[in-house]
Design an enzyme around this catalytic site. Structure first.
Site, PDB file in Angstrom:
ATOM      1  CG  ASN A  32      -6.548  -0.966   2.121  1.00  0.00           C
ATOM      2  OD1 ASN A  32      -5.959  -0.503   1.148  1.00  0.00           O
ATOM      3  ND2 ASN A  32      -5.917  -1.529   3.127  1.00  0.00           N
TER       4      ASN A  32
ATOM      5  CG  HIS B  29      -2.898   3.178   2.975  1.00  0.00           C
ATOM      6  ND1 HIS B  29      -3.614   2.898   1.832  1.00  0.00           N
ATOM      7  CD2 HIS B  29      -2.838   2.017   3.670  1.00  0.00           C
ATOM      8  CE1 HIS B  29      -3.955   1.627   1.831  1.00  0.00           C
ATOM      9  NE2 HIS B  29      -3.502   1.070   2.946  1.00  0.00           N
TER      10      HIS B  29
ATOM     11  CB  CYS C 241      -0.941   0.012   1.202  1.00  0.00           C
ATOM     12  SG  CYS C 241      -1.975  -1.432   1.280  1.00  0.00           S
TER      13      CYS C 241
HETATM   14  O1  UT7 Z   1      -3.217  -1.834   3.948  1.00  0.00           O
HETATM   15  C1  UT7 Z   1      -3.026  -2.701   5.044  1.00  0.00           C
HETATM   16  C2  UT7 Z   1      -4.180  -3.643   5.147  1.00  0.00           C
HETATM   17  N1  UT7 Z   1      -4.663  -4.023   6.420  1.00  0.00           N
HETATM   18  C3  UT7 Z   1      -5.098  -3.235   7.411  1.00  0.00           C
HETATM   19  O2  UT7 Z   1      -4.976  -2.054   7.417  1.00  0.00           O
HETATM   20  C4  UT7 Z   1      -5.794  -3.916   8.572  1.00  0.00           C
HETATM   21  C5  UT7 Z   1      -5.507  -3.281   9.918  1.00  0.00           C
HETATM   22  N2  UT7 Z   1      -6.363  -3.875  10.916  1.00  0.00           N
HETATM   23  C6  UT7 Z   1      -7.660  -3.508  11.050  1.00  0.00           C
HETATM   24  O3  UT7 Z   1      -8.128  -2.626  10.354  1.00  0.00           O
HETATM   25  C7  UT7 Z   1      -8.464  -4.174  12.124  1.00  0.00           C
HETATM   26  O4  UT7 Z   1      -7.625  -4.940  12.953  1.00  0.00           O
HETATM   27  C8  UT7 Z   1      -9.609  -5.069  11.557  1.00  0.00           C
HETATM   28  C9  UT7 Z   1     -10.685  -4.213  10.918  1.00  0.00           C
HETATM   29  C10 UT7 Z   1      -9.055  -6.063  10.553  1.00  0.00           C
HETATM   30  C11 UT7 Z   1     -10.264  -5.847  12.689  1.00  0.00           C
HETATM   31  O5  UT7 Z   1     -10.758  -4.935  13.671  1.00  0.00           O
HETATM   32  P1  UT7 Z   1     -10.438  -5.194  15.213  1.00  0.00           P
HETATM   33  O6  UT7 Z   1     -11.140  -4.167  15.971  1.00  0.00           O
HETATM   34  O7  UT7 Z   1      -8.944  -5.274  15.356  1.00  0.00           O
HETATM   35  O8  UT7 Z   1     -11.136  -6.586  15.442  1.00  0.00           O
HETATM   36  P2  UT7 Z   1     -10.463  -7.935  15.958  1.00  0.00           P
HETATM   37  O9  UT7 Z   1      -9.557  -8.507  14.945  1.00  0.00           O
HETATM   38  O10 UT7 Z   1      -9.947  -7.686  17.338  1.00  0.00           O
HETATM   39  O11 UT7 Z   1     -11.756  -8.847  16.022  1.00  0.00           O
HETATM   40  C12 UT7 Z   1     -12.839  -8.577  16.922  1.00  0.00           C
HETATM   41  C13 UT7 Z   1     -13.939  -9.593  16.637  1.00  0.00           C
HETATM   42  C14 UT7 Z   1     -13.398 -11.027  16.492  1.00  0.00           C
HETATM   43  O12 UT7 Z   1     -14.321 -11.884  17.123  1.00  0.00           O
HETATM   44  P3  UT7 Z   1     -14.015 -12.480  18.590  1.00  0.00           P
HETATM   45  O13 UT7 Z   1     -12.717 -13.218  18.431  1.00  0.00           O
HETATM   46  O14 UT7 Z   1     -13.899 -11.270  19.484  1.00  0.00           O
HETATM   47  O15 UT7 Z   1     -15.197 -13.327  18.836  1.00  0.00           O
HETATM   48  C15 UT7 Z   1     -13.418 -11.249  15.019  1.00  0.00           C
HETATM   49  O16 UT7 Z   1     -13.602 -12.616  14.681  1.00  0.00           O
HETATM   50  O17 UT7 Z   1     -14.567  -9.277  15.396  1.00  0.00           O
HETATM   51  C16 UT7 Z   1     -14.641 -10.460  14.617  1.00  0.00           C
HETATM   52  N3  UT7 Z   1     -14.650 -10.079  13.208  1.00  0.00           N
HETATM   53  C17 UT7 Z   1     -15.792  -9.768  12.554  1.00  0.00           C
HETATM   54  N4  UT7 Z   1     -17.068  -9.747  12.948  1.00  0.00           N
HETATM   55  C18 UT7 Z   1     -17.993  -9.388  12.050  1.00  0.00           C
HETATM   56  C19 UT7 Z   1     -13.603  -9.928  12.353  1.00  0.00           C
HETATM   57  N5  UT7 Z   1     -14.052  -9.545  11.144  1.00  0.00           N
HETATM   58  C20 UT7 Z   1     -15.402  -9.436  11.252  1.00  0.00           C
HETATM   59  C21 UT7 Z   1     -16.416  -9.079  10.348  1.00  0.00           C
HETATM   60  N6  UT7 Z   1     -17.689  -9.064  10.802  1.00  0.00           N
HETATM   61  N7  UT7 Z   1     -16.161  -8.710   9.065  1.00  0.00           N
END
Ligand code: UT7
Length: 321
Positions: free
Chosen positions: A276, A246, A112
């Site tokens: 993104n 970004h 990115c």
């Molecule tokens: O260009 C670089 C590309 N990548 C990025 O920039 C990603 C950077 N990271 C992020 O933006 C965030 O970490 C995410 C958006 C990917 C995830 O958000 P988060 O607040 O860090 O959530 P998490 O990974 O801590 O997950 C919280 C919960 C989990 O469930 P449990 O384990 O608490 O039961 C996930 O399984 O949210 C769940 N989860 C979802 N739930 C509904 C993860 N994705 C989803 C979804 N819908 N799409």
């Protein structure tokens, strides 16, 4: 000293808009979760478009605004991690399609942060006096490498492209800062083709994105903050008119604002409509903000990015259009 100035911008995005709601039919997710955790409401996804066709639209738009013909280009750089073909490069393909026989052409891969890497490389050629007119196009079609059954990644990304034409001038791009740290490579990967030859057979893996979202989130906040602090050493951040980050997650952007005490209104944010788009995210935002007339000649615009690799960087652009 010779500088690179932006004399044209353009963008090309797929026609198909995919709203968050559409994921609810095949994934355990919700519009509410995606909006509140990421700031994304919709993204564009390729149906009939390709990386090449998106690049052509972006490039034609940028050249038209620049008022120069493709035959004047000395160099074409495309930043992408999702080319239509490994070879020829997207840059060579569009060189042919645009009709730019004088131009050298190559692709670069920096996740990115690709746009900042590509502009930095272009800027070096212009500053050295070797080239005068350079087209930089960023494109990613991440839908090609997305695992559509993985709710933690597939809702985040979108497809798109944008381009700038750079020309030698007296003012323009400065403070380019690009960094990388290969030690952090495991948190965000897209495998290449497996080694499968008469002497070795690797298990064929699907070539899709795997990501540790929390690690990437922390990396992004820390390194975008670092990149802007670096820029602030030569241009105080309160003298910057606009920040174009970004667009990966609106929460990442808001934490960077908070870390540096920069008002959120100074950040141009369009993640809500595009998700993104990887290396295309900064130039898409730049081209949209320019089209809306947000920039005045002489404005100082700070670009800041992080990406897989890992890579990160920042750049100051003095607006010359
Ligand atoms: O260009 C670089 C590309 N990548 C990025 O920039 C990603 C950077 N990271 C992020 O933006 C965030 O970490 C995410 C958006 C990917 C995830 O958000 P988060 O607040 O860090 O959530 P998490 O990974 O801590 O997950 C919280 C919960 C989990 O469930 P449990 O384990 O608490 O039961 C996930 O399984 O949210 C769940 N989860 C979802 N739930 C509904 C993860 N994705 C989803 C979804 N819908 N799409």
């Amino acid at each position: 000293m010779m500088r690179s100035q932006i004399i044209g911008v353009g963008r090309g995005v797929p026609a198909r808009v995919v709203e968050n709601k559409e994921f609810e039919s095949f994934l355990d997710t919700s519009d509410e979760w995606i909006r509140t955790r990421t700031g994304i409401s919709a993204r564009r996804v390729c149906t009939h478009e390709t990386a090449t066709s998106l690049c052509m639209e972006s490039a034609r738009g940028a050249l038209a605004q620049a008022g120069i013909g493709a035959e004047e280009l000395d160099l074409i750089i495309v930043s992408t991690i999702t080319p239509d073909t490994v070879t020829p490069s997207v840059a060579c393909t569009i060189q042919k399609m645009l009709g730019a026989p004088r131009a050298a052409a190559f692709d670069i891969s920096a996740g990115c942060t690709g746009f900042l890497y590509a502009v930095t490389v272009a800027d070096q050629f212009i500053r050295s006096g070797m080239y005068r007119s350079v087209l930089v196009v960023s494109v990613d079609v991440l839908s090609r490498v997305t695992d559509w059954s993985d709710r933690s990644t597939c809702v985040l990304f979108g497809d798109g492209s944008a381009a700038v034409v750079l020309r030698a001038g007296e003012r323009g791009i400065g403070n380019a800062y690009i960094r990388s740290d290969g030690d952090l490579d495991g948190s965000l990967t897209i495998p290449g083709n497996p080694i499968d030859n008469p002497w070795n057979h690797e298990d064929a893996r699907r070539q899709t994105i795997a990501m540790d979202g929390r690690n990437v989130f922390l990396f992004a906040v820390n390194h975008m903050t670092d990149a802007l602090e670096h820029l602030g050493q030569t241009c105080p951040l309160d003298e910057v008119d606009w920040f174009i980050p970004h667009q990966a997650n609106v929460r990442i952007i808001e934490l960077v604002c908070k870390n540096l005490g920069i008002p959120r209104e100074k950040f141009y944010i369009n993640i809500e409509r595009y998700g993104n788009t990887s290396s295309a995210s900064i130039p898409i935002a730049l081209s949209e903000a320019a089209e809306k007339g947000l920039f005045k000649t002489g404005d100082r615009i700070a670009l800041v990015a992080f990406g897989s690799g890992f890579t990160w960087g920042s750049m100051l652009v003095e607006w010359t259009l």
